[in-house]
Design an enzyme around this catalytic site. Sequence first.
Site, PDB file in Angstrom:
ATOM      1  N   THR A  70       0.875  -1.222   0.045  1.00 21.07           N
ATOM      2  CA  THR A  70      -0.051  -0.060  -0.053  1.00 21.07           C
ATOM      3  C   THR A  70       0.846   1.260   0.009  1.00 21.07           C
ATOM      4  O   THR A  70       1.964   1.254   0.589  1.00 21.07           O
ATOM      5  CB  THR A  70      -0.844  -0.098   1.231  1.00 21.07           C
ATOM      6  OG1 THR A  70      -1.926   1.153   0.998  1.00 21.07           O
ATOM      7  CG2 THR A  70      -0.226   0.523   2.410  1.00 21.07           C
ATOM      8  N   CYS A  72      -2.815   7.029   8.619  1.00 22.94           N
ATOM      9  CA  CYS A  72      -3.414   5.449   8.433  1.00 22.94           C
ATOM     10  C   CYS A  72      -2.177   4.553   8.795  1.00 22.94           C
ATOM     11  O   CYS A  72      -0.833   4.852   8.953  1.00 22.94           O
ATOM     12  CB  CYS A  72      -3.566   5.328   6.770  1.00 22.94           C
ATOM     13  SG  CYS A  72      -4.880   6.436   6.459  1.00 22.94           S
ATOM     14  N   HIS A  82      -5.279  -1.491   5.084  1.00 21.65           N
ATOM     15  CA  HIS A  82      -4.765  -0.069   5.137  1.00 21.65           C
ATOM     16  C   HIS A  82      -6.011   0.454   5.968  1.00 21.65           C
ATOM     17  O   HIS A  82      -7.231   0.834   5.689  1.00 21.65           O
ATOM     18  CB  HIS A  82      -4.861   0.424   3.873  1.00 21.65           C
ATOM     19  CG  HIS A  82      -4.637   1.967   3.476  1.00 21.65           C
ATOM     20  ND1 HIS A  82      -3.740   2.246   2.527  1.00 21.65           N
ATOM     21  CD2 HIS A  82      -4.909   3.059   4.290  1.00 21.65           C
ATOM     22  CE1 HIS A  82      -3.521   3.817   2.777  1.00 21.65           C
ATOM     23  NE2 HIS A  82      -4.079   3.924   3.696  1.00 21.65           N
TER      24      HIS A  82
END
Lengths: 213, 161
Positions: free
Chosen positions: B22, B28, B45
Amino acid sequence: MNDKTDAARLDAFRTDVLREICNIGAGNAATALSKLMNRRVDMRILRVLPLPFNDIVEYAGGAENIVAAVFARFEGSLSGNVLFAADEQEARHLILALTGTEQEGFSPLACSVIQEIGNILIGSYLTALSDFLGMELRPTVPSLAVDMAGAILSFSLMEIGRTSDTAIMIDAGLGTEDAPPSEERTSRIFLLPDPESFETIFVALGVGDHGKD
Amino acid sequence: MAKIKVGIAELAVARFPDSVTTLGLGSCVGVAIYDETKRIAGLVHIMLPAMDLAKGAEFNRAKFADSGIPQLLEMMLRAGALGRRLTAKIAGGAQMFTFSDKTDSVRIGSRNVEACRRTLQNLGIPLLAEDTGGSFGRTVEIFSETGLYEIRAVGKDKRII
């Protein structure tokens, strides 16, 4: 996800309404920057559309595209996030156009110029919206980061993430005399109102949908 | 070898020899779960700490730590992973901007990290290593062959945990 909420209620008419009021904000922002720098700059709304988060990241050049970004959150009658962003090439062009000096990449001086441009644009954009709508908007002091667009945008989309996986993105492009605003240019303001704020705007302008559905 | 890409609030599971990545984690958190014997690797994620922050009854489970990590666990078990063999590594949870006021939204990175740690503990998945905090974005990749978790950041050396 919650596609029946805000994104779906954004029909063509309301899209035009948002575009018009935000064009007032963007125009005001360009005028403020032009006066300060004594150079002509233009700003206009390029896109108003609901986009999934990951498509917004692609729209901004991809998650790993390095940008300098100035972020502010605003609260009050309307709430949301606002972000001024430019990639390295665009930052160099802007700084040359506005100050007549060459700056390499995201040097400390370049970053302070970008921060200043962001402060002026964001402040005058929000002031114009606030005046036009007759609503109080209280922005935080804008803050600068130079990093991957994905990291910056995902933070900016967090509040909207509580409601949806889609945000209504209002993209205002910044341009100079020799390089007018366009989607190919990368210096822009993303206005990302919280989902609840759209109905507040539409009601204030007499195009709310109470009684519909 | 395929590299499976997950975006914001998405998840995926890879078998040998594939990897999952990702890009551009900010506040995040990328939670990677691994089964060494079966060589199955999963990545989610995570954007927000808890599903009680969701407004509305329907929401994307992968977005929240306390629903996204259990969803990844279910996916891994369906792919043939064994629960007692699973281990986890996490990365991300930065504070991208600095503000004078210390509101909750500013601290979201560290809240995300705390929520991921707590959820993993509740699920009995040992957290082997983490690269969290700071004020910079991260791109991560978990390799199904080794379980190594690679972390890249702008202007920093690659880190492998």
